[in-house]
Write a protein that holds these residues in place. Structure first.
Motif, PDB file in Angstrom:
ATOM      1  N   SER A  37       0.827  -1.210   0.000  1.00  0.00           N
ATOM      2  CA  SER A  37       0.000   0.000   0.000  1.00  0.00           C
ATOM      3  C   SER A  37       0.860   1.257   0.000  1.00  0.00           C
ATOM      4  O   SER A  37       0.394   2.346  -0.301  1.00  0.00           O
ATOM      5  CB  SER A  37      -0.914   0.016   1.230  1.00  0.00           C
ATOM      6  N   LYS A  38       2.118   1.106   0.379  1.00  0.00           N
ATOM      7  CA  LYS A  38       3.021   2.266   0.401  1.00  0.00           C
ATOM      8  C   LYS A  38       4.479   1.793   0.311  1.00  0.00           C
ATOM      9  O   LYS A  38       4.744   0.595   0.274  1.00  0.00           O
ATOM     10  CB  LYS A  38       2.789   3.112   1.649  1.00  0.00           C
ATOM     11  N   GLY A  39       5.383   2.764   0.301  1.00  0.00           N
ATOM     12  CA  GLY A  39       6.813   2.442   0.353  1.00  0.00           C
ATOM     13  C   GLY A  39       7.305   1.602  -0.821  1.00  0.00           C
ATOM     14  O   GLY A  39       6.821   1.743  -1.955  1.00  0.00           O
ATOM     15  N   ILE A  40       8.247   0.739  -0.549  1.00  0.00           N
ATOM     16  CA  ILE A  40       8.891  -0.064  -1.600  1.00  0.00           C
ATOM     17  C   ILE A  40       7.872  -1.005  -2.260  1.00  0.00           C
ATOM     18  O   ILE A  40       7.882  -1.208  -3.465  1.00  0.00           O
ATOM     19  CB  ILE A  40      10.069  -0.865  -0.995  1.00  0.00           C
ATOM     20  N   GLY A  41       6.965  -1.556  -1.452  1.00  0.00           N
ATOM     21  CA  GLY A  41       5.951  -2.472  -1.991  1.00  0.00           C
ATOM     22  C   GLY A  41       5.055  -1.777  -3.008  1.00  0.00           C
ATOM     23  O   GLY A  41       4.724  -2.336  -4.056  1.00  0.00           O
ATOM     24  N   GLU A  42       4.659  -0.556  -2.703  1.00  0.00           N
ATOM     25  CA  GLU A  42       3.831   0.220  -3.647  1.00  0.00           C
ATOM     26  C   GLU A  42       4.609   0.436  -4.953  1.00  0.00           C
ATOM     27  O   GLU A  42       4.080   0.254  -6.048  1.00  0.00           O
ATOM     28  CB  GLU A  42       3.457   1.576  -3.020  1.00  0.00           C
ATOM     29  N   GLN A  43       5.879   0.814  -4.832  1.00  0.00           N
ATOM     30  CA  GLN A  43       6.709   1.042  -6.031  1.00  0.00           C
ATOM     31  C   GLN A  43       6.874  -0.251  -6.828  1.00  0.00           C
ATOM     32  O   GLN A  43       6.888  -0.232  -8.057  1.00  0.00           O
ATOM     33  CB  GLN A  43       8.085   1.609  -5.639  1.00  0.00           C
ATOM     34  N   MET A  44       6.987  -1.382  -6.126  1.00  0.00           N
ATOM     35  CA  MET A  44       7.084  -2.660  -6.852  1.00  0.00           C
ATOM     36  C   MET A  44       5.801  -2.916  -7.636  1.00  0.00           C
ATOM     37  O   MET A  44       5.848  -3.371  -8.788  1.00  0.00           O
ATOM     38  CB  MET A  44       7.353  -3.810  -5.874  1.00  0.00           C
ATOM     39  N   ALA A  45       4.660  -2.619  -7.006  1.00  0.00           N
ATOM     40  CA  ALA A  45       3.377  -2.834  -7.700  1.00  0.00           C
ATOM     41  C   ALA A  45       3.356  -2.020  -9.003  1.00  0.00           C
ATOM     42  O   ALA A  45       2.952  -2.526 -10.051  1.00  0.00           O
ATOM     43  CB  ALA A  45       2.227  -2.432  -6.785  1.00  0.00           C
ATOM     44  N   TYR A  46       3.841  -0.769  -8.961  1.00  0.00           N
ATOM     45  CA  TYR A  46       3.823   0.072 -10.169  1.00  0.00           C
ATOM     46  C   TYR A  46       4.786  -0.454 -11.242  1.00  0.00           C
ATOM     47  O   TYR A  46       4.458  -0.441 -12.426  1.00  0.00           O
ATOM     48  CB  TYR A  46       4.154   1.536  -9.818  1.00  0.00           C
ATOM     49  N   ARG A  50       3.795  -1.697 -14.975  1.00  0.00           N
ATOM     50  CA  ARG A  50       4.384  -1.189 -16.236  1.00  0.00           C
ATOM     51  C   ARG A  50       4.878  -2.343 -17.106  1.00  0.00           C
ATOM     52  O   ARG A  50       4.881  -2.245 -18.321  1.00  0.00           O
ATOM     53  CB  ARG A  50       5.557  -0.245 -15.936  1.00  0.00           C
ATOM     54  N   PHE A  51       5.318  -3.436 -16.452  1.00  0.00           N
ATOM     55  CA  PHE A  51       5.780  -4.605 -17.227  1.00  0.00           C
ATOM     56  C   PHE A  51       4.601  -5.455 -17.716  1.00  0.00           C
ATOM     57  O   PHE A  51       4.807  -6.495 -18.344  1.00  0.00           O
ATOM     58  CB  PHE A  51       6.720  -5.474 -16.376  1.00  0.00           C
ATOM     59  N   GLY A  52       3.379  -5.051 -17.372  1.00  0.00           N
ATOM     60  CA  GLY A  52       2.196  -5.780 -17.856  1.00  0.00           C
ATOM     61  C   GLY A  52       1.888  -7.043 -17.080  1.00  0.00           C
ATOM     62  O   GLY A  52       1.299  -7.988 -17.629  1.00  0.00           O
ATOM     63  N   ALA A  53       2.250  -7.066 -15.793  1.00  0.00           N
ATOM     64  CA  ALA A  53       1.987  -8.263 -14.979  1.00  0.00           C
ATOM     65  C   ALA A  53       0.537  -8.282 -14.492  1.00  0.00           C
ATOM     66  O   ALA A  53      -0.207  -7.310 -14.674  1.00  0.00           O
ATOM     67  CB  ALA A  53       2.945  -8.282 -13.786  1.00  0.00           C
ATOM     68  N   LYS A  54       0.152  -9.409 -13.923  1.00  0.00           N
ATOM     69  CA  LYS A  54      -1.150  -9.543 -13.230  1.00  0.00           C
ATOM     70  C   LYS A  54      -0.828  -9.547 -11.745  1.00  0.00           C
ATOM     71  O   LYS A  54      -0.052 -10.400 -11.286  1.00  0.00           O
ATOM     72  CB  LYS A  54      -1.823 -10.859 -13.611  1.00  0.00           C
ATOM     73  N   SER A  74      -3.943   1.769 -14.539  1.00  0.00           N
ATOM     74  CA  SER A  74      -3.668   2.853 -15.488  1.00  0.00           C
ATOM     75  C   SER A  74      -2.241   2.755 -16.042  1.00  0.00           C
ATOM     76  O   SER A  74      -1.965   3.244 -17.123  1.00  0.00           O
ATOM     77  CB  SER A  74      -3.900   4.214 -14.828  1.00  0.00           C
ATOM     78  N   LEU A  75      -1.339   2.094 -15.308  1.00  0.00           N
ATOM     79  CA  LEU A  75       0.051   1.979 -15.770  1.00  0.00           C
ATOM     80  C   LEU A  75       0.265   0.787 -16.712  1.00  0.00           C
ATOM     81  O   LEU A  75       1.335   0.634 -17.279  1.00  0.00           O
ATOM     82  CB  LEU A  75       0.995   1.824 -14.565  1.00  0.00           C
ATOM     83  N   GLY A  76      -0.745  -0.084 -16.791  1.00  0.00           N
ATOM     84  CA  GLY A  76      -0.605  -1.184 -17.758  1.00  0.00           C
ATOM     85  C   GLY A  76      -0.689  -2.583 -17.183  1.00  0.00           C
ATOM     86  O   GLY A  76      -0.432  -3.565 -17.901  1.00  0.00           O
ATOM     87  N   ALA A  77      -1.048  -2.706 -15.908  1.00  0.00           N
ATOM     88  CA  ALA A  77      -1.206  -4.059 -15.349  1.00  0.00           C
ATOM     89  C   ALA A  77      -2.300  -4.789 -16.118  1.00  0.00           C
ATOM     90  O   ALA A  77      -3.346  -4.204 -16.405  1.00  0.00           O
ATOM     91  CB  ALA A  77      -1.586  -3.972 -13.872  1.00  0.00           C
TER      92      ALA A  77
END
Ligand code: NDP
Length: 282
Positions: A37-46, A50-54, A74-77
């Protein structure tokens, strides 16, 4: 031998696909990231988005998770879901993994990243806090990893463990936290041997991070620690590349690796520098 040069390359401050990283390998990859929900984990989610993961993300705060999921889409997941859960609650652990398996139809990556809150302070004998923290930062990791393992086996998947330099090299004022990270390093180091001996096709990546500029970390170290902090978004990308290339270890930033050497080679110097990095006067 295999780990050392690759880890150094991987831990550059501007992560580049210097070796085997194929971004397209993450397109459609089924990923569960905890503490996202925040921090490094949030950045990993983004980055995964962007890489098109699920992706399935999880943490306690539902509202924040919902916003992160919207941004991921919105970023491409390809797909993004969230599930609110408390990692101190044993029944939530299987529930989260089951949710991800059901929503994504299996798992390629389980990225364990969440931590419970702890103070930067001298050890005050609060054993109950240490037990509670161990439950969140360690026992939940091993339970979720075990639950996800059959699906990871099926998919030639990866377990990614977000650890800390504190797990390799004790630092002061964080004894309970240091204990949980050391336990993670020990457990997943041992499990990596066992998987290799069983000829399992699941990789384990343990990520050693230095100080990272997340809001939580910055508010906790303010006025207490004299150390540079490194960007969460780069740390997150390095973790993802390490998992995707099935590297056993990451050191980010790269010179955290040097500290793990000097602590054995020149321990008194290392102790001096470590203790001088904290503002404390008795
Ligand atoms: P943050 O505090 O920014 O994020 C922690 C995440 O865990 C949040 O999503 C939080 O969401 C979630 N969380 C907290 N408590 C619980 C709980 N009881 N149940 C479920 N989820 C919970 O941490 P960082 O991004 O700074 O750290 C991420 C990882 O990186 C950790 O493993 C940490 O040890 C490691 N690391 C970080 C360093 C740093 O300097 N930042 C240095 C070295 C390692 P919510 O509150 O909504 O539940």
């Amino acid at each position: 031998l295999n780990t050392f040069p690759l880890s150094l390359l991987n831990a550059s401050l501007t992560p580049l696909p210097l070796y085997d990283f194929a971004p397209e390998s993450l397109r459609g990859a089924k990923v569960l990231v905890t503490g996202s929900s925040k921090g490094i984990g949030e950045q990993m989610a983004y980055h995964y988005a962007r890489f098109g993961a699920k992706i399935v993300i999880t943490a306690r705060s539902k509202d924040t998770l919902q916003k992160v999921v919207e941004k991921c889409l919105s970023l491409g997941a390809q797909e993004a879901f969230y599930i609110a859960a408390d990692m101190s609650n044993e029944s939530d652990l299987d529930r989260v993994v089951d949710f991800a398996l059901k929503k994504l139809g299996g798992l390629d990556y389980l990225v364990l990243n969440h931590i419970g809150s702890t103070r930067i302070a001298m050890w005050d004998g609060d054993v109950e806090h240490a037990k509670w923290l161990m439950k969140i930062n360690f026992f939940s990791y091993i339970q979720m990893a075990w639950k996800a393992l059959p699906s990871l086996e099926k998919n030639k998947g990866s377990l990614v463990i977000v650890s800390s330099l504190a797990g390799k090299m004790p630092s002061p004022l964080t004894a309970p936290y240091v204990s949980t990270k050391s336990a993670l390093n020990g457990f997943f180091g041992s499990l990596r041997h066992e998987l290799a001996m069983k000829k399992s096709n699941v990789s384990i990546s343990v990520c050693t991070l230095g100080l990272i500029d997340t809001e939580t970390a910055m508010s906790k170290v303010k006025g207490k620690v004299n150390m540079p902090a490194y960007p969460a978004t780069e740390a997150a990308l390095n973790i993802i590349i390490t998992g995707a290339t099935r590297q056993p270890e990451l050191f980010y930033p790269w010179f955290t690796y040097i500290w793990t050497l000097t602590k054995d080679w020149i321990p008194s110097f290392t102790d001096y520098v470590v203790q001088r990095s904290y503002n404390y006067s008795p």
